[in-house]
Design a protein around this motif. Structure first.
Motif, PDB file in Angstrom:
ATOM      1  N   SER A 144       0.821  -1.211   0.000  1.00 31.16           N
ATOM      2  CA  SER A 144       0.000   0.000   0.000  1.00 31.16           C
ATOM      3  C   SER A 144       0.858   1.264   0.000  1.00 31.16           C
ATOM      4  N   LEU A 145       2.102   1.148   0.441  1.00 28.68           N
ATOM      5  CA  LEU A 145       3.006   2.291   0.405  1.00 28.68           C
ATOM      6  C   LEU A 145       3.338   2.698  -1.028  1.00 28.68           C
ATOM      7  N   LEU A 146       3.138   1.764  -1.965  1.00 23.95           N
ATOM      8  CA  LEU A 146       3.440   2.024  -3.377  1.00 23.95           C
ATOM      9  C   LEU A 146       2.187   2.337  -4.183  1.00 23.95           C
ATOM     10  N   GLY A 147       1.101   2.581  -3.480  1.00 24.65           N
ATOM     11  CA  GLY A 147      -0.118   2.977  -4.168  1.00 24.65           C
ATOM     12  C   GLY A 147      -1.202   1.917  -4.112  1.00 24.65           C
ATOM     13  N   CYS A 148      -2.374   2.355  -3.738  1.00 27.51           N
ATOM     14  CA  CYS A 148      -3.552   1.492  -3.769  1.00 27.51           C
ATOM     15  C   CYS A 148      -4.770   2.404  -3.694  1.00 27.51           C
ATOM     16  N   GLY A 149      -5.875   1.903  -4.111  1.00 28.88           N
ATOM     17  CA  GLY A 149      -7.096   2.677  -4.038  1.00 28.88           C
ATOM     18  C   GLY A 149      -7.883   2.301  -2.802  1.00 28.88           C
ATOM     19  N   GLN A 150      -9.143   2.685  -2.783  1.00 26.15           N
ATOM     20  CA  GLN A 150     -10.024   2.253  -1.719  1.00 26.15           C
ATOM     21  C   GLN A 150     -10.432   0.808  -1.971  1.00 26.15           C
ATOM     22  N   ASN A 151     -10.828   0.117  -0.910  1.00 22.18           N
ATOM     23  CA  ASN A 151     -11.325  -1.246  -0.990  1.00 22.18           C
ATOM     24  C   ASN A 151     -10.233  -2.227  -1.427  1.00 22.18           C
ATOM     25  N   ASN A 152      -9.547  -2.751  -0.433  1.00 21.11           N
ATOM     26  CA  ASN A 152      -8.488  -3.728  -0.640  1.00 21.11           C
ATOM     27  C   ASN A 152      -8.758  -4.940   0.247  1.00 21.11           C
ATOM     28  N   PHE A 153      -7.922  -5.969   0.092  1.00 20.76           N
ATOM     29  CA  PHE A 153      -8.153  -7.225   0.813  1.00 20.76           C
ATOM     30  C   PHE A 153      -6.824  -7.831   1.208  1.00 20.76           C
ATOM     31  N   TYR A 154      -6.781  -8.402   2.434  1.00 20.78           N
ATOM     32  CA  TYR A 154      -5.626  -9.238   2.780  1.00 20.78           C
ATOM     33  C   TYR A 154      -6.108 -10.473   3.534  1.00 20.78           C
ATOM     34  N   ALA A 155      -5.374 -11.560   3.343  1.00 23.86           N
ATOM     35  CA  ALA A 155      -5.746 -12.841   3.937  1.00 23.86           C
ATOM     36  C   ALA A 155      -5.395 -12.866   5.426  1.00 23.86           C
ATOM     37  N   GLU A 156      -6.296 -13.410   6.223  1.00 26.10           N
ATOM     38  CA  GLU A 156      -6.077 -13.622   7.649  1.00 26.10           C
ATOM     39  C   GLU A 156      -6.937 -14.816   8.086  1.00 26.10           C
ATOM     40  N   PRO A 157      -6.312 -15.941   8.444  1.00 25.79           N
ATOM     41  CA  PRO A 157      -4.869 -16.146   8.578  1.00 25.79           C
ATOM     42  C   PRO A 157      -4.151 -16.103   7.235  1.00 25.79           C
ATOM     43  N   ALA A 158      -2.863 -15.818   7.300  1.00 32.35           N
ATOM     44  CA  ALA A 158      -2.063 -15.724   6.085  1.00 32.35           C
ATOM     45  C   ALA A 158      -2.030 -17.067   5.351  1.00 32.35           C
ATOM     46  N   VAL A 159      -1.926 -16.988   4.042  1.00 30.41           N
ATOM     47  CA  VAL A 159      -1.766 -18.182   3.204  1.00 30.41           C
ATOM     48  C   VAL A 159      -0.505 -17.998   2.373  1.00 30.41           C
ATOM     49  N   ASP A 160      -0.078 -19.046   1.690  1.00 34.96           N
ATOM     50  CA  ASP A 160       1.087 -18.884   0.833  1.00 34.96           C
ATOM     51  C   ASP A 160       0.713 -18.117  -0.433  1.00 34.96           C
ATOM     52  N   HIS A 161       1.730 -17.592  -1.081  1.00 35.50           N
ATOM     53  CA  HIS A 161       1.569 -16.688  -2.218  1.00 35.50           C
ATOM     54  C   HIS A 161       0.666 -17.261  -3.312  1.00 35.50           C
ATOM     55  N   LEU A 162       0.847 -18.522  -3.656  1.00 32.47           N
ATOM     56  CA  LEU A 162       0.115 -19.092  -4.784  1.00 32.47           C
ATOM     57  C   LEU A 162      -1.330 -19.456  -4.446  1.00 32.47           C
ATOM     58  N   SER A 163      -1.619 -19.644  -3.169  1.00 32.21           N
ATOM     59  CA  SER A 163      -2.961 -20.095  -2.791  1.00 32.21           C
ATOM     60  C   SER A 163      -4.038 -19.071  -3.101  1.00 32.21           C
ATOM     61  N   ILE A 164      -3.711 -17.791  -2.949  1.00 30.49           N
ATOM     62  CA  ILE A 164      -4.726 -16.762  -3.178  1.00 30.49           C
ATOM     63  C   ILE A 164      -5.109 -16.693  -4.656  1.00 30.49           C
ATOM     64  N   TRP A 165      -4.224 -17.150  -5.533  1.00 30.33           N
ATOM     65  CA  TRP A 165      -4.514 -17.201  -6.965  1.00 30.33           C
ATOM     66  C   TRP A 165      -5.213 -18.507  -7.330  1.00 30.33           C
ATOM     67  N   LYS A 166      -4.729 -19.595  -6.771  1.00 32.73           N
ATOM     68  CA  LYS A 166      -5.280 -20.908  -7.115  1.00 32.73           C
ATOM     69  C   LYS A 166      -6.688 -21.099  -6.578  1.00 32.73           C
ATOM     70  N   SER A 167      -6.920 -20.709  -5.331  1.00 30.38           N
ATOM     71  CA  SER A 167      -8.199 -21.011  -4.685  1.00 30.38           C
ATOM     72  C   SER A 167      -8.697 -19.830  -3.851  1.00 30.38           C
ATOM     73  N   PRO A 168      -9.041 -18.718  -4.487  1.00 28.81           N
ATOM     74  CA  PRO A 168      -9.507 -17.550  -3.704  1.00 28.81           C
ATOM     75  C   PRO A 168     -10.756 -17.833  -2.890  1.00 28.81           C
ATOM     76  N   GLN A 169     -11.528 -18.829  -3.303  1.00 31.67           N
ATOM     77  CA  GLN A 169     -12.740 -19.160  -2.558  1.00 31.67           C
ATOM     78  C   GLN A 169     -12.427 -19.783  -1.203  1.00 31.67           C
ATOM     79  N   ASN A 170     -11.193 -20.242  -1.019  1.00 34.04           N
ATOM     80  CA  ASN A 170     -10.806 -20.880   0.244  1.00 34.04           C
ATOM     81  C   ASN A 170      -9.984 -19.958   1.143  1.00 34.04           C
ATOM     82  N   VAL A 171      -9.775 -18.721   0.729  1.00 35.95           N
ATOM     83  CA  VAL A 171      -8.913 -17.797   1.464  1.00 35.95           C
ATOM     84  C   VAL A 171      -9.773 -16.796   2.227  1.00 35.95           C
ATOM     85  N   GLN A 172      -9.710 -16.867   3.550  1.00 29.92           N
ATOM     86  CA  GLN A 172     -10.440 -15.927   4.398  1.00 29.92           C
ATOM     87  C   GLN A 172      -9.589 -14.688   4.658  1.00 29.92           C
ATOM     88  N   GLY A 173     -10.240 -13.553   4.842  1.00 31.44           N
ATOM     89  CA  GLY A 173      -9.474 -12.352   5.120  1.00 31.44           C
ATOM     90  C   GLY A 173     -10.347 -11.166   5.423  1.00 31.44           C
TER      91      GLY A 173
END
Length: 205
Positions: A144-173
């Motif tokens: 976000s220090l390098l720019g972002c707009g309103q309405n963003n998302f982060y995973a919690e608990p954290a997941v590995d980098h590829l999981s958020i792309w492979k299975s976004p339906q399984n990533v809580q945040g």
């Protein structure tokens, strides 16, 4: 029910440098969102007013090339050179996608929205809606220090980098409005639900 009828909107998926099976999993998940009422999945040439999901086929270093992504768009949308585009990009693919978004605008097209998934270290600015989705809080905060707009998302608990792309339906945040630095009410949801929320928002504009 939201739809993109009569709006000539296309979605382009710009993957990173990884196994193509991961992108196929994401594409199938996106089509599942579509089938549940986000947008009508129509890819026929005779129905240009409906959302068309395009998958950029570039691999390896070509995912970094804004010019190659732009050429792909122009080849796919020869009959709609001023189409509205939604960019969904991942990892290294964010580099090429943000450049292509600016080039598309310069050519007279409209960028309805730009979604960067784990585009860590990539500066993002533009006169179109920008959203970041991150696999953990550190990536969210530092990006976000390098720019972002309103309405963003982060995973919690954290997941590995590829999981958020492979299975976004399984990533809580958490859904975060970076303009005020806090999560909106009832901000907890899945990455896929957040993506659906953005698509519905784009439909309304």
């Amino acid at each position: 029910m939201p739809n993109f009828q009569n709006r000539q909107t296309s979605i382009i998926i710009c993957p990173g440098i990884h196994e193509p099976e991961l992108t196929e999993s994401f594409r199938v998940g996106l089509l599942d969102l579509v089938s549940h009422g986000a947008i009508p999945a129509v890819s026929y040439a005779n129905a240009p007013n409906y959302a068309n999901i395009l998958l950029y086929p570039g691999k390896d270093v070509l995912v970094l090339s804004a010019l190659h992504i732009l050429q792909f768009l122009r080849d796919c949308l020869t009959n709609s050179p001023e189409s509205s585009i939604i960019f969904i990009s991942f990892s290294a693919g964010v580099v090429g996608a943000i450049g292509a978004a600016h080039l598309w605008q310069l050519l007279g097209g409209r960028v309805k929205g730009f979604i960067a998934i784990d585009g860590w270290g990539v500066p993002l600015q533009g006169n179109f809606p920008i959203h970041r989705m991150s696999h953990d809080y550190f990536t969210h905060w530092s990006s976000s220090l390098l720019g972002c707009g309103q309405n963003n998302f982060y995973a919690e608990p954290a997941v590995d980098h590829l999981s958020i792309w492979k299975s976004p339906q399984n990533v809580q945040g958490w859904w975060v409005d970076s303009s005020i630095g806090i999560s909106p009410p009832k901000g907890r949801l899945t990455a896929a639900e957040f993506l659906l929320m953005l698509l519905k928002q784009y439909e309304a504009n």
